[in-house]
Scaffold this active site. Sequence first.
Site, PDB file in Angstrom:
ATOM      1  N   THR A  40       0.843  -1.195   0.000  1.00 58.56           N
ATOM      2  CA  THR A  40       0.000   0.000   0.000  1.00 58.56           C
ATOM      3  C   THR A  40       0.877   1.244   0.000  1.00 58.56           C
ATOM      4  OG1 THR A  40      -0.118   0.024   2.419  1.00 58.56           O
ATOM      5  CG2 THR A  40      -1.907  -1.090   1.263  1.00 58.56           C
ATOM      6  N   VAL A  44       4.872   5.482   6.434  1.00 58.85           N
ATOM      7  CA  VAL A  44       4.668   5.350   7.875  1.00 58.85           C
ATOM      8  C   VAL A  44       3.398   6.092   8.289  1.00 58.85           C
ATOM      9  CG1 VAL A  44       5.592   6.013  10.131  1.00 58.85           C
ATOM     10  CG2 VAL A  44       7.103   4.990   8.408  1.00 58.85           C
ATOM     11  N   GLY A 118      13.890  -0.635  -3.509  1.00 62.93           N
ATOM     12  CA  GLY A 118      14.708   0.074  -4.506  1.00 62.93           C
ATOM     13  C   GLY A 118      16.077   0.424  -3.959  1.00 62.93           C
ATOM     14  N   GLY A 185       8.595  10.808  24.795  1.00 58.93           N
ATOM     15  CA  GLY A 185       8.422  11.741  23.678  1.00 58.93           C
ATOM     16  C   GLY A 185       7.001  11.644  23.146  1.00 58.93           C
ATOM     17  N   HIS A 447     -17.621  33.970  19.844  1.00 58.18           N
ATOM     18  CA  HIS A 447     -17.736  33.692  21.270  1.00 58.18           C
ATOM     19  C   HIS A 447     -18.870  32.716  21.508  1.00 58.18           C
ATOM     20  CE1 HIS A 447     -17.652  34.387  25.583  1.00 58.18           C
ATOM     21  NE2 HIS A 447     -18.971  34.472  25.529  1.00 58.18           N
TER      22      HIS A 447
HETATM   23  P1  FAD Z   1       7.834   7.625   5.423  1.00 60.62           P
HETATM   24  O1  FAD Z   1       6.438   7.913   5.762  1.00 60.62           O
HETATM   25  O2  FAD Z   1       8.694   6.938   6.410  1.00 60.62           O
HETATM   26  O3  FAD Z   1       7.775   6.785   4.073  1.00 60.62           O
HETATM   27  C1  FAD Z   1       8.906   6.194   3.530  1.00 60.62           C
HETATM   28  C2  FAD Z   1       8.447   5.077   2.636  1.00 60.62           C
HETATM   29  O4  FAD Z   1       9.560   4.633   1.891  1.00 60.62           O
HETATM   30  C3  FAD Z   1       7.928   3.868   3.383  1.00 60.62           C
HETATM   31  O5  FAD Z   1       6.666   3.493   2.883  1.00 60.62           O
HETATM   32  C4  FAD Z   1       8.977   2.792   3.139  1.00 60.62           C
HETATM   33  O6  FAD Z   1       8.402   1.491   3.045  1.00 60.62           O
HETATM   34  C5  FAD Z   1       9.532   3.238   1.808  1.00 60.62           C
HETATM   35  N1  FAD Z   1      10.906   2.804   1.576  1.00 60.62           N
HETATM   36  C6  FAD Z   1      12.002   3.050   2.327  1.00 60.62           C
HETATM   37  N2  FAD Z   1      13.095   2.542   1.778  1.00 60.62           N
HETATM   38  C7  FAD Z   1      12.690   1.957   0.626  1.00 60.62           C
HETATM   39  C8  FAD Z   1      13.366   1.265  -0.400  1.00 60.62           C
HETATM   40  N3  FAD Z   1      14.681   1.074  -0.375  1.00 60.62           N
HETATM   41  N4  FAD Z   1      12.630   0.790  -1.435  1.00 60.62           N
HETATM   42  C9  FAD Z   1      11.297   0.972  -1.496  1.00 60.62           C
HETATM   43  N5  FAD Z   1      10.611   1.634  -0.556  1.00 60.62           N
HETATM   44  C10 FAD Z   1      11.298   2.123   0.487  1.00 60.62           C
HETATM   45  N6  FAD Z   1       3.939  13.065  11.923  1.00 60.62           N
HETATM   46  C11 FAD Z   1       3.051  14.074  11.959  1.00 60.62           C
HETATM   47  O7  FAD Z   1       3.282  15.105  11.321  1.00 60.62           O
HETATM   48  N7  FAD Z   1       1.909  13.986  12.688  1.00 60.62           N
HETATM   49  C12 FAD Z   1       1.614  12.895  13.409  1.00 60.62           C
HETATM   50  O8  FAD Z   1       0.560  12.846  14.051  1.00 60.62           O
HETATM   51  C13 FAD Z   1       2.518  11.810  13.399  1.00 60.62           C
HETATM   52  N8  FAD Z   1       2.258  10.692  14.090  1.00 60.62           N
HETATM   53  C14 FAD Z   1       3.138   9.645  14.038  1.00 60.62           C
HETATM   54  C15 FAD Z   1       2.852   8.500  14.772  1.00 60.62           C
HETATM   55  C16 FAD Z   1       3.721   7.429  14.740  1.00 60.62           C
HETATM   56  C17 FAD Z   1       3.395   6.194  15.535  1.00 60.62           C
HETATM   57  C18 FAD Z   1       4.905   7.497  13.952  1.00 60.62           C
HETATM   58  C19 FAD Z   1       5.850   6.343  13.885  1.00 60.62           C
HETATM   59  C20 FAD Z   1       5.196   8.634  13.239  1.00 60.62           C
HETATM   60  C21 FAD Z   1       4.320   9.724  13.281  1.00 60.62           C
HETATM   61  N9  FAD Z   1       4.583  10.902  12.574  1.00 60.62           N
HETATM   62  C22 FAD Z   1       3.690  11.941  12.628  1.00 60.62           C
HETATM   63  C23 FAD Z   1       5.774  11.054  11.745  1.00 60.62           C
HETATM   64  C24 FAD Z   1       5.424  10.808  10.262  1.00 60.62           C
HETATM   65  O9  FAD Z   1       4.882   9.524  10.122  1.00 60.62           O
HETATM   66  C25 FAD Z   1       6.675  10.963   9.405  1.00 60.62           C
HETATM   67  O10 FAD Z   1       7.259  12.229   9.625  1.00 60.62           O
HETATM   68  C26 FAD Z   1       6.334  10.824   7.932  1.00 60.62           C
HETATM   69  O11 FAD Z   1       5.733   9.592   7.649  1.00 60.62           O
HETATM   70  C27 FAD Z   1       7.595  10.999   7.090  1.00 60.62           C
HETATM   71  O12 FAD Z   1       7.270  10.879   5.747  1.00 60.62           O
HETATM   72  P2  FAD Z   1       8.343  10.434   4.677  1.00 60.62           P
HETATM   73  O13 FAD Z   1       7.662  10.574   3.373  1.00 60.62           O
HETATM   74  O14 FAD Z   1       9.615  11.139   4.889  1.00 60.62           O
HETATM   75  O15 FAD Z   1       8.663   8.911   4.979  1.00 60.62           O
HETATM   76  P1  NAI Z   2      11.099  11.542  20.300  1.00 64.09           P
HETATM   77  O1  NAI Z   2      12.452  11.911  19.877  1.00 64.09           O
HETATM   78  O2  NAI Z   2       9.976  12.473  20.149  1.00 64.09           O
HETATM   79  O3  NAI Z   2      11.099  11.125  21.825  1.00 64.09           O
HETATM   80  C1  NAI Z   2      11.946  10.138  22.324  1.00 64.09           C
HETATM   81  C2  NAI Z   2      12.069  10.305  23.821  1.00 64.09           C
HETATM   82  O4  NAI Z   2      12.758   9.211  24.349  1.00 64.09           O
HETATM   83  C3  NAI Z   2      12.826  11.554  24.210  1.00 64.09           C
HETATM   84  O5  NAI Z   2      12.113  12.213  25.209  1.00 64.09           O
HETATM   85  C4  NAI Z   2      14.175  11.008  24.707  1.00 64.09           C
HETATM   86  O6  NAI Z   2      14.745  11.825  25.690  1.00 64.09           O
HETATM   87  C5  NAI Z   2      13.746   9.674  25.260  1.00 64.09           C
HETATM   88  N1  NAI Z   2      14.782   8.651  25.294  1.00 64.09           N
HETATM   89  C6  NAI Z   2      15.706   8.385  24.360  1.00 64.09           C
HETATM   90  N2  NAI Z   2      16.465   7.332  24.727  1.00 64.09           N
HETATM   91  C7  NAI Z   2      15.969   6.895  25.911  1.00 64.09           C
HETATM   92  C8  NAI Z   2      16.295   5.830  26.794  1.00 64.09           C
HETATM   93  N3  NAI Z   2      17.292   4.989  26.509  1.00 64.09           N
HETATM   94  N4  NAI Z   2      15.579   5.689  27.918  1.00 64.09           N
HETATM   95  C9  NAI Z   2      14.572   6.536  28.218  1.00 64.09           C
HETATM   96  N5  NAI Z   2      14.204   7.557  27.415  1.00 64.09           N
HETATM   97  C10 NAI Z   2      14.891   7.739  26.274  1.00 64.09           C
HETATM   98  O7  NAI Z   2      10.813  10.150  19.548  1.00 64.09           O
HETATM   99  P2  NAI Z   2       9.508   9.275  19.397  1.00 64.09           P
HETATM  100  O8  NAI Z   2       8.501   9.588  20.422  1.00 64.09           O
HETATM  101  O9  NAI Z   2       9.997   7.882  19.254  1.00 64.09           O
HETATM  102  O10 NAI Z   2       8.940   9.775  18.024  1.00 64.09           O
HETATM  103  C11 NAI Z   2       9.770   9.858  16.886  1.00 64.09           C
HETATM  104  C12 NAI Z   2       9.344  10.964  15.997  1.00 64.09           C
HETATM  105  O11 NAI Z   2       8.141  10.640  15.315  1.00 64.09           O
HETATM  106  C13 NAI Z   2       9.016  12.259  16.716  1.00 64.09           C
HETATM  107  O12 NAI Z   2      10.150  13.010  17.055  1.00 64.09           O
HETATM  108  C14 NAI Z   2       8.197  12.952  15.692  1.00 64.09           C
HETATM  109  O13 NAI Z   2       9.064  13.553  14.749  1.00 64.09           O
HETATM  110  C15 NAI Z   2       7.430  11.815  15.045  1.00 64.09           C
HETATM  111  N6  NAI Z   2       6.088  11.750  15.609  1.00 64.09           N
HETATM  112  C16 NAI Z   2       5.259  12.817  15.530  1.00 64.09           C
HETATM  113  C17 NAI Z   2       4.011  12.779  16.069  1.00 64.09           C
HETATM  114  C18 NAI Z   2       3.170  13.978  15.976  1.00 64.09           C
HETATM  115  O14 NAI Z   2       3.504  14.886  15.269  1.00 64.09           O
HETATM  116  N7  NAI Z   2       2.050  14.025  16.666  1.00 64.09           N
HETATM  117  C19 NAI Z   2       3.492  11.603  16.725  1.00 64.09           C
HETATM  118  C20 NAI Z   2       4.449  10.556  16.805  1.00 64.09           C
HETATM  119  C21 NAI Z   2       5.670  10.639  16.244  1.00 64.09           C
END
Ligand code: FAD
Ligand code: NAI
Length: 469
Positions: A40, A44, A118, A185, A447
């Site tokens: 799909t 991520v 890729g 985080g 408001h």
């Molecule tokens: P990605 O979304 O990581 O996409 C990269 C794609 O490349 C993937 O589908 C992967 O399979 C593909 N790929 C990689 N290498 C290869 C290869 N060699 N060949 C073929 N395909 C490949 N951000 C927000 O702004 N708001 C949020 O609420 C938010 N919530 C999040 C919640 C979670 C649990 C997580 C993990 C992340 C969250 N993020 C959020 C972060 C957000 O998902 C990422 O910043 C975003 O997806 C980045 O987009 P991207 O296009 O750089 O890469």
């Molecule tokens: P993060 O970098 O936001 O937070 C990781 C946390 O783990 C930090 O507070 C750090 O100090 C702590 N940490 C690191 N090593 C540790 C250890 N060994 N023991 C205990 N604590 C430790 O990373 P996170 O939450 O994994 O998310 C990754 C990224 O994904 C975010 O930074 C964000 O860019 C993206 N994301 C964005 C969301 C949104 O916009 N709502 C939601 C979820 C993810």
Amino acid sequence: GNNDIDTEVVVLGSGPGGYTAAFRAADLGKKVVLIERYSTLGGVCLNVGCIPSKALLHTAKVITEAEETSHHGVSFSAPKVDLDTLRNWKANDVVGKLTGGLAAMAKQRGVTVVQGVGKFTSSHQIAVTAADGKVTTVGFQNAIIAAGSQATKFPGAPDDERIMDSTGALALADIPKRLLVIGGGIIGLEMGTVYDALGSKVSVVEFMDGLIPGCDRDLIRPLQKRMEKRFESIMLSTKVAKIDAKKDGIHVSFEGENAPKEAQVYDRVLVSIGRRPNGKNIGAENAGVAVDDRGFIAVDKQMRTNVPHIFAIGDIVGQPMLAHKATHEAKVAAEVIAGHKVEFQALVIPSVAYTDPEVAWAGMTETEAKAKGIEIEKASFPWAASGRALSIARTEGATKLIFDKETHRVIGAGIVGVNAGELLAEAVLAIEMGADAHDLGLTIHAHPTLSETICFAAELKEGTITDML
Ligand code: FAD
Ligand code: NAI
């Protein structure tokens, strides 16, 4: 030529960065190939990130609101959670609709999707290996690398399915009685919020001295206070010393002043200690694209790598790792390739933690101003004085605006409270438009709304506030 497919633009990875770049390039008349290893599109964010987490957070909010309505004289019985239905709703009605939509949009635009992993084989060719081993070579004039990031593993953690990353947590295999979240985080706190509402006893361990380091402390306090009430424990300045997977659970011992002396036993552990870029897994060296030690690819303001016809966007080019940053960069890269004279010019990138309450901020923070010795003015409006916040029984919020000391323009904003993520948009627009407190104060806000708190904060700064409710 010597390739199975020849194209003008190839995009590696189909997350928010990749699909946006592919669609924009196609709309601008380019022949585009989009490479994705999974079946799909959406990366991520759509499959295992932003979207499924927000679906589950919605469910969590419904549950906690129902619980808290008893204070206003309306009580519901304890929720019955049917995990199969919840999982299916998330997968089919939410994620599936979006990823299906992307596939249709790719088709509509004539974007060729090639499924497989890729890797660059030269500066003008990528070889895509499908699951069955079949290799498709794609020759290109321009490439956009959008390969994203993956969860960082906890060093030395045993290989056990009860020790999960965010993808495992979103899969919702069961509702663990005790869940340990390593890393306070955004991911840890969002998923902790979900499992708490579903009935788990959630503990968070964070090695820094505060949750969501990087955000101003006054914005975190109301969130932490509420989490301390609901969660089993929040252990700050605490290190995980050892993780053992045993039959009866995951045994974890801690180090630090506030650490429990005895090892604790959890049913599941979520590791959310950050994400690392996928730069080392794409054969970048074969194309001459420079990748740093951590796997990041450096780009200029036009999203160009050190190789002028190869671009990179999204998580793989650096912090903040956010979907809306990736999509914005994607448009820049596609437009530059199409010959437009554009560059990444956004002043600020908003951040939102979709916890309960939400925490949202953009631009200059007080912490940053202090660290850099920048003189600012600020105004913070407490939601305890907002009629709307009172009427929804959520007065723990605050709306803070940061102003340039000389120009009085808004240069930063931070909001904690219900819907903070939605409310922040007005402040982001104000920053991008160069608005000052006067502009915000003179704009009539409906408001009673929570959005009024932005107007009130501006009036606080101006000294023109009259009625707070
Ligand atoms: P990605 O979304 O990581 O996409 C990269 C794609 O490349 C993937 O589908 C992967 O399979 C593909 N790929 C990689 N290498 C290869 C290869 N060699 N060949 C073929 N395909 C490949 N951000 C927000 O702004 N708001 C949020 O609420 C938010 N919530 C999040 C919640 C979670 C649990 C997580 C993990 C992340 C969250 N993020 C959020 C972060 C957000 O998902 C990422 O910043 C975003 O997806 C980045 O987009 P991207 O296009 O750089 O890469
Ligand atoms: P993060 O970098 O936001 O937070 C990781 C946390 O783990 C930090 O507070 C750090 O100090 C702590 N940490 C690191 N090593 C540790 C250890 N060994 N023991 C205990 N604590 C430790 O990373 P996170 O939450 O994994 O998310 C990754 C990224 O994904 C975010 O930074 C964000 O860019 C993206 N994301 C964005 C969301 C949104 O916009 N709502 C939601 C979820 C993810």
